[in-house]
Design a protein around this motif. Structure first.
Motif, PDB file in Angstrom:
ATOM      1  N   CYS A  39       0.851  -1.190   0.000  1.00  0.00           N
ATOM      2  CA  CYS A  39       0.000   0.000   0.000  1.00  0.00           C
ATOM      3  C   CYS A  39       0.888   1.241   0.000  1.00  0.00           C
ATOM      4  CB  CYS A  39      -0.955  -0.004   1.195  1.00  0.00           C
ATOM      5  SG  CYS A  39      -0.115  -0.060   2.788  1.00  0.00           S
ATOM      6  N   ARG A  40       0.249   2.421   0.086  1.00  0.00           N
ATOM      7  CA  ARG A  40       1.010   3.665  -0.048  1.00  0.00           C
ATOM      8  C   ARG A  40       1.232   4.411   1.267  1.00  0.00           C
ATOM      9  NH1 ARG A  40      -2.231   6.981  -4.333  1.00  0.00           N
ATOM     10  NH2 ARG A  40      -3.926   6.143  -3.058  1.00  0.00           N
ATOM     11  N   VAL A  41       0.394   4.159   2.276  1.00  0.00           N
ATOM     12  CA  VAL A  41       0.433   4.994   3.483  1.00  0.00           C
ATOM     13  C   VAL A  41       0.684   4.164   4.730  1.00  0.00           C
ATOM     14  CG1 VAL A  41      -0.718   6.905   4.669  1.00  0.00           C
ATOM     15  CG2 VAL A  41      -1.301   6.413   2.302  1.00  0.00           C
ATOM     16  N   GLY A  42       1.523   3.172   4.640  1.00  0.00           N
ATOM     17  CA  GLY A  42       1.864   2.378   5.806  1.00  0.00           C
ATOM     18  C   GLY A  42       0.935   1.204   6.024  1.00  0.00           C
ATOM     19  N   VAL A  43       1.502   0.086   6.453  1.00  0.00           N
ATOM     20  CA  VAL A  43       0.724  -1.121   6.770  1.00  0.00           C
ATOM     21  C   VAL A  43       0.261  -1.021   8.220  1.00  0.00           C
ATOM     22  CG1 VAL A  43       0.789  -3.622   6.997  1.00  0.00           C
ATOM     23  CG2 VAL A  43       1.963  -2.513   5.079  1.00  0.00           C
ATOM     24  N   ARG A  44      -1.049  -0.845   8.412  1.00  0.00           N
ATOM     25  CA  ARG A  44      -1.589  -0.640   9.761  1.00  0.00           C
ATOM     26  C   ARG A  44      -1.914  -1.936  10.489  1.00  0.00           C
ATOM     27  NH1 ARG A  44      -3.629   4.414  10.787  1.00  0.00           N
ATOM     28  NH2 ARG A  44      -3.648   3.589  12.911  1.00  0.00           N
ATOM     29  N   THR A  45      -2.234  -2.995   9.738  1.00  0.00           N
ATOM     30  CA  THR A  45      -2.594  -4.253  10.384  1.00  0.00           C
ATOM     31  C   THR A  45      -2.324  -5.417   9.441  1.00  0.00           C
ATOM     32  OG1 THR A  45      -4.383  -5.467  11.524  1.00  0.00           O
ATOM     33  CG2 THR A  45      -5.002  -4.140   9.610  1.00  0.00           C
ATOM     34  N   ILE A  46      -1.994  -6.579  10.007  1.00  0.00           N
ATOM     35  CA  ILE A  46      -1.744  -7.802   9.247  1.00  0.00           C
ATOM     36  C   ILE A  46      -2.460  -8.957   9.942  1.00  0.00           C
ATOM     37  CG2 ILE A  46      -0.006  -9.463   8.481  1.00  0.00           C
ATOM     38  CD1 ILE A  46       2.012  -7.254   8.330  1.00  0.00           C
ATOM     39  N   SER A  47      -3.067  -9.817   9.139  1.00  0.00           N
ATOM     40  CA  SER A  47      -3.633 -11.054   9.663  1.00  0.00           C
ATOM     41  C   SER A  47      -3.182 -12.188   8.753  1.00  0.00           C
ATOM     42  CB  SER A  47      -5.168 -10.972   9.704  1.00  0.00           C
ATOM     43  OG  SER A  47      -5.705 -12.088  10.384  1.00  0.00           O
ATOM     44  N   THR A  48      -3.180 -13.412   9.266  1.00  0.00           N
ATOM     45  CA  THR A  48      -2.663 -14.534   8.486  1.00  0.00           C
ATOM     46  C   THR A  48      -3.567 -15.752   8.596  1.00  0.00           C
ATOM     47  OG1 THR A  48      -1.319 -15.393  10.319  1.00  0.00           O
ATOM     48  CG2 THR A  48      -0.278 -13.793   8.850  1.00  0.00           C
ATOM     49  N   SER A  49      -3.471 -16.603   7.596  1.00  0.00           N
ATOM     50  CA  SER A  49      -4.035 -17.947   7.643  1.00  0.00           C
ATOM     51  C   SER A  49      -2.942 -18.892   7.145  1.00  0.00           C
ATOM     52  CB  SER A  49      -5.301 -18.047   6.789  1.00  0.00           C
ATOM     53  OG  SER A  49      -5.007 -17.756   5.435  1.00  0.00           O
ATOM     54  N   GLU A  50      -3.284 -20.120   6.892  1.00  0.00           N
ATOM     55  CA  GLU A  50      -2.248 -21.109   6.575  1.00  0.00           C
ATOM     56  C   GLU A  50      -1.425 -20.709   5.347  1.00  0.00           C
ATOM     57  OE1 GLU A  50      -1.792 -25.904   5.695  1.00  0.00           O
ATOM     58  OE2 GLU A  50      -3.761 -25.023   6.124  1.00  0.00           O
ATOM     59  N   ASN A  51      -2.096 -20.244   4.292  1.00  0.00           N
ATOM     60  CA  ASN A  51      -1.379 -19.937   3.057  1.00  0.00           C
ATOM     61  C   ASN A  51      -1.620 -18.520   2.550  1.00  0.00           C
ATOM     62  OD1 ASN A  51      -0.090 -22.538   2.487  1.00  0.00           O
ATOM     63  ND2 ASN A  51      -2.188 -23.287   2.262  1.00  0.00           N
ATOM     64  N   ARG A  52      -2.130 -17.651   3.403  1.00  0.00           N
ATOM     65  CA  ARG A  52      -2.428 -16.292   2.973  1.00  0.00           C
ATOM     66  C   ARG A  52      -1.991 -15.271   4.018  1.00  0.00           C
ATOM     67  NH1 ARG A  52      -8.608 -16.616   0.507  1.00  0.00           N
ATOM     68  NH2 ARG A  52      -8.044 -17.148  -1.642  1.00  0.00           N
ATOM     69  N   VAL A  53      -1.703 -14.063   3.515  1.00  0.00           N
ATOM     70  CA  VAL A  53      -1.442 -12.912   4.377  1.00  0.00           C
ATOM     71  C   VAL A  53      -2.411 -11.810   3.962  1.00  0.00           C
ATOM     72  CG1 VAL A  53       0.230 -11.153   5.061  1.00  0.00           C
ATOM     73  CG2 VAL A  53       0.986 -13.498   4.670  1.00  0.00           C
ATOM     74  N   TYR A  54      -3.072 -11.210   4.958  1.00  0.00           N
ATOM     75  CA  TYR A  54      -4.064 -10.158   4.719  1.00  0.00           C
ATOM     76  C   TYR A  54      -3.497  -8.853   5.262  1.00  0.00           C
ATOM     77  CZ  TYR A  54      -6.858 -14.407   4.436  1.00  0.00           C
ATOM     78  OH  TYR A  54      -7.327 -15.666   4.126  1.00  0.00           O
ATOM     79  N   VAL A  55      -3.409  -7.847   4.401  1.00  0.00           N
ATOM     80  CA  VAL A  55      -2.721  -6.607   4.752  1.00  0.00           C
ATOM     81  C   VAL A  55      -3.698  -5.445   4.675  1.00  0.00           C
ATOM     82  CG1 VAL A  55      -0.826  -5.060   4.181  1.00  0.00           C
ATOM     83  CG2 VAL A  55      -0.544  -7.531   3.877  1.00  0.00           C
ATOM     84  N   GLY A  56      -3.772  -4.663   5.767  1.00  0.00           N
ATOM     85  CA  GLY A  56      -4.598  -3.467   5.798  1.00  0.00           C
ATOM     86  C   GLY A  56      -3.743  -2.219   5.763  1.00  0.00           C
ATOM     87  N   GLY A  57      -4.043  -1.325   4.837  1.00  0.00           N
ATOM     88  CA  GLY A  57      -3.210  -0.151   4.634  1.00  0.00           C
ATOM     89  C   GLY A  57      -3.809   1.132   5.163  1.00  0.00           C
ATOM     90  N   GLY A  58      -2.946   2.083   5.440  1.00  0.00           N
ATOM     91  CA  GLY A  58      -3.392   3.393   5.865  1.00  0.00           C
ATOM     92  C   GLY A  58      -4.104   4.164   4.775  1.00  0.00           C
TER      93      GLY A  58
END
Length: 206
Positions: A39-58
């Motif tokens: 993302c462009r404004v910083g990674v504010r939160t991350i969550s994971t599962s077995e084969n995935r990464v979920y990224v929330g951006g500013g």
């Protein structure tokens, strides 16, 4: 780094940075093995599962990254889904069977994001003010809806039947609303810049 999350097997640590990328850290090696711009404004939160990464951006984006491993055991990630929401993404939670994720934002919104094979569908679950509620008002002629104003510089009309927001209004550069009164067709509001404003109750136009 603004956010950290272990992989489910605790072999990797994912670290989101203020520059908008996340790094994959292999704990056995105690070092970064790869980084990906999310993302462009910083990674504010991350969550994971077995084969995935979920990224929330500013910047209000949610991206889903699928883990890949080549013949030699090298780990990489491919972005498979993305969605844009209102407000900086502050939290993500994943259902155990992974068909959807719940996302919270800094502006008081909660979304459900459905993940199909190659697309994502966003559904608003609920929204709220993200600062102090300064006033609440009901119309004497119609009790089916009520109105709130907040220090977040918005006025919202709520449906009393399910507490959903049907109308949202605001004025840029006018300070904050501090009081409201309501008729069937109009919302009158007092603002910190010394003005009284009128918005239509059914579409929020001033």
């Amino acid at each position: 780094f603004w956010s950290l999350e272990f992989s489910p097997d605790c072999e990797y640590l994912y670290a989101g940075s203020s520059s908008g990328d996340f790094s994959v850290i292999m704990l056995k090696r105690k070092g970064v093995i790869s980084s990906f711009q999310a993302c462009r404004v910083g990674v504010r939160t991350i969550s994971t599962s077995e084969n995935r990464v979920y990224v929330g951006g500013g910047d209000g984006t949610v991206t889903v990254w699928s883990r890949r491993e080549d013949y030699y055991g090298k780990i990489s990630f491919l972005k498979t889904h993305d969605a844009r929401l209102e407000g900086s993404v502050t939290s993500i939670d994943v259902r155990s069977d992974e068909p959807e994720i719940l996302v919270g934002t800094a502006t008081g919104f909660v979304y459900r994001v459905y993940l199909s094979q190659d697309t994502s569908k966003v559904e608003l679950v609920c929204e709220n003010h993200c600062d102090e509620v300064a006033d609440v008002a009901l119309s004497h002629e119609n009790s089916d809806r009520f109105v709130t104003c907040s220090r977040d510089c918005t006025i919202r009309v709520w449906e009393a039947s399910d507490y959903s927001v049907s109308v949202k209004a605001g004025v840029r550069g006018a300070g904050t609303p501090s009081s409201i009164c309501v008729s069937t067709d109009h919302i009158l509001s007092g603002w910190s810049d010394g003005k009284i404003r009128c918005h239509a109750a059914y579409d929020g136009k001033s």
